[in-house]
Design a protein around this motif. Structure first.
Motif, short mmCIF file in Angstrom:
data_model
loop_
_atom_site.label_atom_id
_atom_site.label_comp_id
_atom_site.label_asym_id
_atom_site.label_seq_id
_atom_site.Cartn_x
_atom_site.Cartn_y
_atom_site.Cartn_z
N ALA A 66 3.34 12.18 -10.85
CA ALA A 66 2.03 12.05 -10.21
C ALA A 66 1.30 10.80 -10.67
CB ALA A 66 1.18 13.29 -10.50
N THR A 67 1.49 10.42 -11.93
CA THR A 67 0.86 9.20 -12.46
C THR A 67 1.42 7.97 -11.75
OG1 THR A 67 0.53 10.24 -14.61
CG2 THR A 67 0.46 7.83 -14.53
N VAL A 68 2.73 7.93 -11.58
CA VAL A 68 3.35 6.80 -10.88
C VAL A 68 2.91 6.79 -9.42
CG1 VAL A 68 5.52 5.70 -10.23
CG2 VAL A 68 5.34 6.88 -12.43
N ALA A 69 2.87 7.95 -8.79
CA ALA A 69 2.51 8.03 -7.37
C ALA A 69 1.10 7.51 -7.12
CB ALA A 69 2.64 9.47 -6.88
N ARG A 70 0.21 7.66 -8.09
CA ARG A 70 -1.16 7.18 -7.90
C ARG A 70 -1.24 5.65 -7.84
NH1 ARG A 70 -2.57 11.85 -10.99
NH2 ARG A 70 -2.40 10.74 -12.98
N ARG A 71 -0.17 4.97 -8.24
CA ARG A 71 -0.16 3.50 -8.14
C ARG A 71 0.19 3.02 -6.74
NH1 ARG A 71 3.48 3.51 -13.05
NH2 ARG A 71 2.05 3.82 -14.78
N VAL A 72 0.56 3.93 -5.85
CA VAL A 72 1.03 3.56 -4.52
C VAL A 72 -0.02 3.94 -3.48
CG1 VAL A 72 2.90 3.76 -2.84
CG2 VAL A 72 3.39 4.01 -5.28
N ALA A 73 -0.38 2.97 -2.65
CA ALA A 73 -1.28 3.20 -1.52
C ALA A 73 -0.58 2.72 -0.26
CB ALA A 73 -2.59 2.45 -1.74
N ALA A 74 -1.17 3.01 0.88
CA ALA A 74 -0.58 2.58 2.15
C ALA A 74 -1.67 2.11 3.09
CB ALA A 74 0.21 3.72 2.78
N VAL A 75 -1.34 1.11 3.90
CA VAL A 75 -2.24 0.62 4.94
C VAL A 75 -1.46 0.58 6.25
CG1 VAL A 75 -3.67 -0.71 3.36
CG2 VAL A 75 -1.69 -1.80 4.44
N ALA A 76 -2.19 0.53 7.35
CA ALA A 76 -1.57 0.62 8.66
C ALA A 76 -1.31 -0.74 9.30
CB ALA A 76 -2.45 1.46 9.59
N ARG A 77 -1.79 -1.83 8.68
CA ARG A 77 -1.58 -3.17 9.24
C ARG A 77 -1.42 -4.17 8.11
NH1 ARG A 77 -6.58 -4.88 12.55
NH2 ARG A 77 -7.46 -4.54 10.49
N ALA A 78 -0.60 -5.19 8.34
CA ALA A 78 -0.44 -6.25 7.33
C ALA A 78 -1.75 -6.97 7.08
CB ALA A 78 0.64 -7.24 7.79
N GLU A 79 -2.59 -7.06 8.11
CA GLU A 79 -3.89 -7.74 7.95
C GLU A 79 -4.78 -7.06 6.92
OE1 GLU A 79 -2.40 -6.82 10.74
OE2 GLU A 79 -2.98 -8.05 12.45
N ASP A 80 -4.49 -5.79 6.58
CA ASP A 80 -5.31 -5.04 5.64
C ASP A 80 -4.87 -5.21 4.18
OD1 ASP A 80 -6.82 -4.06 7.75
OD2 ASP A 80 -5.51 -2.33 8.03
N LEU A 81 -3.88 -6.05 3.93
CA LEU A 81 -3.42 -6.25 2.55
C LEU A 81 -4.50 -6.95 1.73
CD1 LEU A 81 0.27 -7.43 3.09
CD2 LEU A 81 -0.50 -5.31 2.01
N PRO A 82 -4.64 -6.57 0.46
CA PRO A 82 -5.61 -7.25 -0.41
C PRO A 82 -5.16 -8.67 -0.73
CG PRO A 82 -4.31 -5.68 -1.67
CD PRO A 82 -3.95 -5.47 -0.22
N ALA A 83 -6.11 -9.57 -0.94
CA ALA A 83 -5.79 -10.98 -1.18
C ALA A 83 -5.09 -11.21 -2.51
CB ALA A 83 -7.08 -11.81 -1.11
N GLY A 84 -5.22 -10.28 -3.46
CA GLY A 84 -4.66 -10.48 -4.79
C GLY A 84 -3.20 -10.13 -4.94
N VAL A 85 -2.50 -9.83 -3.86
CA VAL A 85 -1.08 -9.48 -3.94
C VAL A 85 -0.28 -10.67 -4.49
CG1 VAL A 85 0.96 -8.98 -2.53
CG2 VAL A 85 -1.18 -7.77 -2.09
N GLU A 86 0.59 -10.40 -5.46
CA GLU A 86 1.43 -11.45 -6.04
C GLU A 86 2.78 -11.57 -5.35
OE1 GLU A 86 1.59 -11.81 -10.40
OE2 GLU A 86 0.11 -10.20 -10.44
N LEU A 87 3.30 -10.45 -4.83
CA LEU A 87 4.60 -10.44 -4.18
C LEU A 87 4.54 -9.56 -2.95
CD1 LEU A 87 7.72 -10.88 -4.05
CD2 LEU A 87 7.94 -8.86 -5.54
N VAL A 88 5.06 -10.07 -1.83
CA VAL A 88 5.23 -9.30 -0.60
C VAL A 88 6.72 -9.19 -0.33
CG1 VAL A 88 4.80 -9.17 1.88
CG2 VAL A 88 3.06 -10.16 0.36
N VAL A 89 7.22 -7.96 -0.19
CA VAL A 89 8.62 -7.74 0.15
C VAL A 89 8.68 -7.10 1.53
CG1 VAL A 89 10.82 -6.69 -0.49
CG2 VAL A 89 9.22 -7.41 -2.27
N GLU A 90 9.27 -7.79 2.49
CA GLU A 90 9.46 -7.25 3.84
C GLU A 90 10.74 -6.43 3.88
OE1 GLU A 90 12.04 -7.06 6.80
OE2 GLU A 90 12.05 -9.09 5.96
N ALA A 91 10.65 -5.19 4.36
CA ALA A 91 11.80 -4.28 4.37
C ALA A 91 11.82 -3.46 5.66
CB ALA A 91 11.78 -3.36 3.16
#
Length: 283
Positions: A66-91
């Motif tokens: 549950a602790t690890v799971a709390r580090r994961v969030a989801a968004v419905a569009r790429a435009e909603d990604l936060p600006a501070g992302v260091e790595l984007v992996v397309e899959a």
């Protein structure tokens, strides 16, 4: 000791994307999964949570699931990604147009210093880089299924990839506890090209009645110490995925990668391997 990125975005929450997200979250990254709509985003979070719960039950986590799971969030569009992302992996699935569009959308959303990577198993990293404003910040990071248990990440370097981008990818691979192989961008890279050649020949042997799938797999597993045979691996990867890769390599590298008739027939019947319950083996 290398450390993982503080924040990672994973585009696509299917089996591969969920595995990549789980691996980075387990290593300490905050992860944002991009899916197509709220319902798919919620399903991706559920998939990752269930996988983490199983990993915890097997003793594969150093902290509660549950602790690890709390580090994961989801968004419905790429435009909603936060600006501070260091790595984007397309899959997302092996569709060059889809990958190019989503990578371009993600690049527009994140900061100029972010590294973008594609998890493609065969498509041209160079061609995908052509749609980006900063191709020097882009490369291939080809993970293997199942991602949390796999030891390998194939780092695919395009002609325009900057050395510091490669260095970052290598450091992050090490921080995940995985091994790297570095290859120059070419059709199928090293892993898919060699793995597919063996898999297609195994399918031809079944087609010609040389041996049953189990016997062919046992020959490679017991005789050559492969962890699993080429037909069981084809089932695990997905016969539809293998067919798509074969068609691409057939077009780019020639007749030796022509898909066997039996592979096309099985895909047409919906016998896709483990995900459908039936491929060359029954699951």
């Amino acid at each position: 000791m290398a450390s993982v990125p503080r924040t990672v975005a994973v585009i696509g929450g299917g089996r591969m994307g969920a595995g990549i997200a789980q691996s980075f979250a387990t290593a300490g990254s905050a992860v944002v999964v991009v899916e197509s709509g709220q319902e798919a985003a919620a399903a991706a979070l559920e998939r990752i949570g269930a996988s983490l719960a199983r990993a915890g039950e097997r003793g594969h986590l150093d902290e509660p699931a549950a602790t690890v799971a709390r580090r994961v969030a989801a968004v419905a569009r790429a435009e909603d990604l936060p600006a501070g992302v260091e790595l984007v992996v397309e899959a997302v699935p092996e569709d060059a147009g889809l990958k190019a569009r989503l990578l371009a959308e993600a690049e527009a959303a994140v900061g100029d210093t972010a590294v973008l990577a594609t998890n493609t198993s065969s498509l041209s990293v160079t061609d995908l880089a052509a749609v980006l404003r900063r191709p020097e910040r882009f490369l291939g990071m080809h993970f293997f299924n199942p991602v949390p248990a796999s030891e390998l990440v194939e780092i695919v370097v395009a002609p325009g990839t900057a050395p510091d981008t490669v260095a970052s990818a290598l450091a992050w691979t090490e921080a995940l506890g995985k091994q790297d192989v570095v290859v120059r961008d070419s059709p199928g890279f090293a892993s898919s090209r060699l793995g597919l050649a063996l898999g297609l020949e195994a399918i031809r042997m079944v087609e010609e009645g040389v041996a049953e799938p189990g016997a062919i797999d046992d020959a490679m597993r017991l005789g050559y110490k492969h962890p699993m045979g080429p037909l069981r691996l084809t089932d695990l990867v997905g016969l539809d995925v293998r067919l798509a890769i074969a068609e691409y390599l057939h077009a780019t590298l020639g007749e030796r990668f022509a898909p066997p008739r039996l592979l096309r027939e099985k895909v047409a019947r919906g016998e896709l391997g483990r995900k459908s319950g039936q491929g060359f083996h029954t699951w």
